[in-house]
Design a protein around this motif. Structure first.
Motif, PDB file in Angstrom:
ATOM      1  N   SER A   1      -4.069  -7.925  -2.777  1.00 33.89           N
ATOM      2  CA  SER A   1      -3.707  -7.095  -1.639  1.00 33.89           C
ATOM      3  C   SER A   1      -3.936  -5.618  -1.902  1.00 33.89           C
ATOM      4  O   SER A   1      -3.578  -4.792  -1.095  1.00 33.89           O
ATOM      5  CB  SER A   1      -2.243  -7.333  -1.272  1.00 33.89           C
ATOM      6  OG  SER A   1      -1.427  -6.995  -2.370  1.00 33.89           O
ATOM      7  N   GLY A   2      -4.492  -5.302  -3.026  1.00 38.78           N
ATOM      8  CA  GLY A   2      -4.736  -3.906  -3.327  1.00 38.78           C
ATOM      9  C   GLY A   2      -4.738  -3.699  -4.827  1.00 38.78           C
ATOM     10  O   GLY A   2      -4.913  -4.638  -5.588  1.00 38.78           O
ATOM     11  N   ARG A   3      -4.542  -2.477  -5.223  1.00 35.97           N
ATOM     12  CA  ARG A   3      -4.545  -2.151  -6.650  1.00 35.97           C
ATOM     13  C   ARG A   3      -3.277  -1.381  -6.993  1.00 35.97           C
ATOM     14  O   ARG A   3      -2.757  -0.644  -6.179  1.00 35.97           O
ATOM     15  CB  ARG A   3      -5.783  -1.331  -6.983  1.00 35.97           C
ATOM     16  CG  ARG A   3      -7.062  -2.107  -6.700  1.00 35.97           C
ATOM     17  CD  ARG A   3      -8.251  -1.489  -7.382  1.00 35.97           C
ATOM     18  NE  ARG A   3      -9.425  -2.315  -7.174  1.00 35.97           N
ATOM     19  CZ  ARG A   3      -9.775  -3.328  -7.966  1.00 35.97           C
ATOM     20  NH1 ARG A   3      -9.061  -3.634  -9.008  1.00 35.97           N
ATOM     21  NH2 ARG A   3     -10.858  -4.028  -7.705  1.00 35.97           N
TER      22      ARG A   3
ATOM     23  N   THR B   1       2.530 -11.295  -6.391  1.00 33.71           N
ATOM     24  CA  THR B   1       3.231 -10.271  -7.169  1.00 33.71           C
ATOM     25  C   THR B   1       4.085  -9.422  -6.243  1.00 33.71           C
ATOM     26  O   THR B   1       5.244  -9.120  -6.547  1.00 33.71           O
ATOM     27  CB  THR B   1       2.211  -9.384  -7.925  1.00 33.71           C
ATOM     28  OG1 THR B   1       1.415 -10.209  -8.764  1.00 33.71           O
ATOM     29  CG2 THR B   1       2.911  -8.316  -8.743  1.00 33.71           C
ATOM     30  N   ASN B   2       3.525  -9.041  -5.118  1.00 36.42           N
ATOM     31  CA  ASN B   2       4.268  -8.217  -4.157  1.00 36.42           C
ATOM     32  C   ASN B   2       5.474  -8.964  -3.605  1.00 36.42           C
ATOM     33  O   ASN B   2       6.558  -8.388  -3.442  1.00 36.42           O
ATOM     34  CB  ASN B   2       3.359  -7.779  -3.016  1.00 36.42           C
ATOM     35  CG  ASN B   2       2.228  -6.899  -3.495  1.00 36.42           C
ATOM     36  OD1 ASN B   2       2.296  -6.284  -4.547  1.00 36.42           O
ATOM     37  ND2 ASN B   2       1.165  -6.851  -2.720  1.00 36.42           N
ATOM     38  N   ILE B   3       5.297 -10.247  -3.318  1.00 31.46           N
ATOM     39  CA  ILE B   3       6.406 -11.058  -2.801  1.00 31.46           C
ATOM     40  C   ILE B   3       7.506 -11.145  -3.852  1.00 31.46           C
ATOM     41  O   ILE B   3       8.688 -10.965  -3.553  1.00 31.46           O
ATOM     42  CB  ILE B   3       5.914 -12.462  -2.393  1.00 31.46           C
ATOM     43  CG1 ILE B   3       4.983 -12.350  -1.187  1.00 31.46           C
ATOM     44  CG2 ILE B   3       7.087 -13.394  -2.100  1.00 31.46           C
ATOM     45  CD1 ILE B   3       4.158 -13.601  -0.919  1.00 31.46           C
ATOM     46  N   TYR B   4       7.121 -11.398  -5.100  1.00 31.16           N
ATOM     47  CA  TYR B   4       8.105 -11.479  -6.180  1.00 31.16           C
ATOM     48  C   TYR B   4       8.849 -10.156  -6.335  1.00 31.16           C
ATOM     49  O   TYR B   4      10.083 -10.135  -6.447  1.00 31.16           O
ATOM     50  CB  TYR B   4       7.433 -11.860  -7.514  1.00 31.16           C
ATOM     51  CG  TYR B   4       8.416 -11.777  -8.646  1.00 31.16           C
ATOM     52  CD1 TYR B   4       9.298 -12.815  -8.888  1.00 31.16           C
ATOM     53  CD2 TYR B   4       8.496 -10.639  -9.436  1.00 31.16           C
ATOM     54  CE1 TYR B   4      10.244 -12.727  -9.900  1.00 31.16           C
ATOM     55  CE2 TYR B   4       9.425 -10.544 -10.449  1.00 31.16           C
ATOM     56  CZ  TYR B   4      10.295 -11.590 -10.678  1.00 31.16           C
ATOM     57  OH  TYR B   4      11.232 -11.476 -11.662  1.00 31.16           O
ATOM     58  N   GLU B   5       8.121  -9.057  -6.358  1.00 31.55           N
ATOM     59  CA  GLU B   5       8.768  -7.758  -6.547  1.00 31.55           C
ATOM     60  C   GLU B   5       9.699  -7.417  -5.393  1.00 31.55           C
ATOM     61  O   GLU B   5      10.776  -6.855  -5.599  1.00 31.55           O
ATOM     62  CB  GLU B   5       7.719  -6.672  -6.781  1.00 31.55           C
ATOM     63  CG  GLU B   5       7.065  -6.829  -8.139  1.00 31.55           C
ATOM     64  CD  GLU B   5       5.976  -5.813  -8.428  1.00 31.55           C
ATOM     65  OE1 GLU B   5       5.658  -4.976  -7.555  1.00 31.55           O
ATOM     66  OE2 GLU B   5       5.444  -5.870  -9.548  1.00 31.55           O
ATOM     67  N   PHE B   6       9.309  -7.763  -4.166  1.00 33.54           N
ATOM     68  CA  PHE B   6      10.207  -7.561  -3.029  1.00 33.54           C
ATOM     69  C   PHE B   6      11.475  -8.388  -3.213  1.00 33.54           C
ATOM     70  O   PHE B   6      12.590  -7.885  -3.073  1.00 33.54           O
ATOM     71  CB  PHE B   6       9.521  -7.935  -1.707  1.00 33.54           C
ATOM     72  CG  PHE B   6      10.486  -8.004  -0.560  1.00 33.54           C
ATOM     73  CD1 PHE B   6      10.897  -6.840   0.077  1.00 33.54           C
ATOM     74  CD2 PHE B   6      11.019  -9.210  -0.143  1.00 33.54           C
ATOM     75  CE1 PHE B   6      11.823  -6.892   1.116  1.00 33.54           C
ATOM     76  CE2 PHE B   6      11.937  -9.273   0.892  1.00 33.54           C
ATOM     77  CZ  PHE B   6      12.336  -8.108   1.529  1.00 33.54           C
TER      78      PHE B   6
ATOM     79  N   VAL C   1      12.489  -1.814   2.864  1.00 31.51           N
ATOM     80  CA  VAL C   1      12.012  -1.907   4.247  1.00 31.51           C
ATOM     81  C   VAL C   1      10.498  -1.696   4.303  1.00 31.51           C
ATOM     82  O   VAL C   1       9.794  -2.426   5.014  1.00 31.51           O
ATOM     83  CB  VAL C   1      12.761  -0.899   5.156  1.00 31.51           C
ATOM     84  CG1 VAL C   1      12.143  -0.829   6.541  1.00 31.51           C
ATOM     85  CG2 VAL C   1      14.235  -1.274   5.250  1.00 31.51           C
ATOM     86  N   THR C   2       9.988  -0.750   3.537  1.00 33.37           N
ATOM     87  CA  THR C   2       8.541  -0.517   3.492  1.00 33.37           C
ATOM     88  C   THR C   2       7.817  -1.741   2.947  1.00 33.37           C
ATOM     89  O   THR C   2       6.823  -2.204   3.520  1.00 33.37           O
ATOM     90  CB  THR C   2       8.210   0.721   2.637  1.00 33.37           C
ATOM     91  OG1 THR C   2       8.848   1.859   3.224  1.00 33.37           O
ATOM     92  CG2 THR C   2       6.714   0.949   2.536  1.00 33.37           C
ATOM     93  N   ALA C   3       8.308  -2.286   1.831  1.00 40.22           N
ATOM     94  CA  ALA C   3       7.683  -3.470   1.221  1.00 40.22           C
ATOM     95  C   ALA C   3       7.731  -4.661   2.171  1.00 40.22           C
ATOM     96  O   ALA C   3       6.745  -5.392   2.306  1.00 40.22           O
ATOM     97  CB  ALA C   3       8.376  -3.810  -0.100  1.00 40.22           C
ATOM     98  N   TYR C   4       8.855  -4.838   2.857  1.00 40.11           N
ATOM     99  CA  TYR C   4       8.992  -5.934   3.818  1.00 40.11           C
ATOM    100  C   TYR C   4       7.899  -5.848   4.885  1.00 40.11           C
ATOM    101  O   TYR C   4       7.273  -6.846   5.239  1.00 40.11           O
ATOM    102  CB  TYR C   4      10.381  -5.898   4.465  1.00 40.11           C
ATOM    103  CG  TYR C   4      10.583  -6.935   5.534  1.00 40.11           C
ATOM    104  CD1 TYR C   4      10.954  -8.232   5.195  1.00 40.11           C
ATOM    105  CD2 TYR C   4      10.428  -6.631   6.881  1.00 40.11           C
ATOM    106  CE1 TYR C   4      11.143  -9.200   6.173  1.00 40.11           C
ATOM    107  CE2 TYR C   4      10.609  -7.588   7.863  1.00 40.11           C
ATOM    108  CZ  TYR C   4      10.974  -8.872   7.505  1.00 40.11           C
ATOM    109  OH  TYR C   4      11.160  -9.834   8.472  1.00 40.11           O
ATOM    110  N   GLY C   5       7.653  -4.646   5.362  1.00 38.93           N
ATOM    111  CA  GLY C   5       6.627  -4.449   6.393  1.00 38.93           C
ATOM    112  C   GLY C   5       5.217  -4.732   5.914  1.00 38.93           C
ATOM    113  O   GLY C   5       4.320  -4.929   6.731  1.00 38.93           O
TER     114      GLY C   5
END
Length: 161
Positions: free
Chosen positions: A47-49, A60-65, A95-99
């Motif tokens: 999803s990016g770098r 990774t993003n889901i886990y970190e959220f 909230v930012t990560a959720y979005g």
């Protein structure tokens, strides 16, 4: 799916599992069904770098959220003397990560988000009140029913079912 050596990449397509290990050796195995929890048609990808320029996977993003949401729930649970100013950045980041979470992932994890964030909200309401900005921001991530209290853990874990 079995354990793979370090450095082995797993690729998935419906009905076929392919492993690629050292030396580029590939092995395809016929599967009768998708792996547990797999979302058909999912496009969870890089999803990016990150700040160091390395690719970051949606998982990774889901886990970190989820880790951050769970940490918040634990941090505010039955805590006296909460400092809303200190929590502001944490809540804003959540909230930012959720979005930014992929919609197909949210379809699967939203009920768990409702429970985890909902228990954090219940803890915060006791100290900050229902109309506090942090409470409203956290509630914006809740789409279903909130837990009745910060102690409401009626859902069994996936590994207990």
């Amino acid at each position: 799916i079995g354990l793979l050596e370090v450095g082995t990449e797993l690729k998935y397509s419906p009905g076929v599992m392919e492993t690629e290990g050292a030396g580029g050796l590939k092995e395809k195995t016929r599967k009768t069904k998708e792996p547990e929890g797999w979302v058909r048609g999912s496009n969870l990808q890089h999803s990016g770098r990150n700040k160091m320029g390395k690719p970051v996977h949606d998982y990774t993003n889901i886990y970190e959220f989820a880790a951050s949401a769970g940490s918040l729930e634990g941090f505010v649970y039955r805590r006296e003397n909460l400092d809303a100013t200190a929590l502001s950045n944490w809540v804003d980041n959540l909230v930012t990560a959720y979005g930014l979470l992929p919609p197909e992932a949210l379809e699967q994890i939203q009920p768990s988000i409702d429970q985890t964030v909902g228990r954090a909200v219940r803890s915060l309401v006791a100290h900050l009140g229902e109309d506090h900005g942090l409470v409203r921001k956290l509630k914006s991530m809740i789409k279903g029913e909130m837990p009745a209290s910060a102690d409401d853990f009626k859902k069994k874990k996936w590994f207990q079912e």
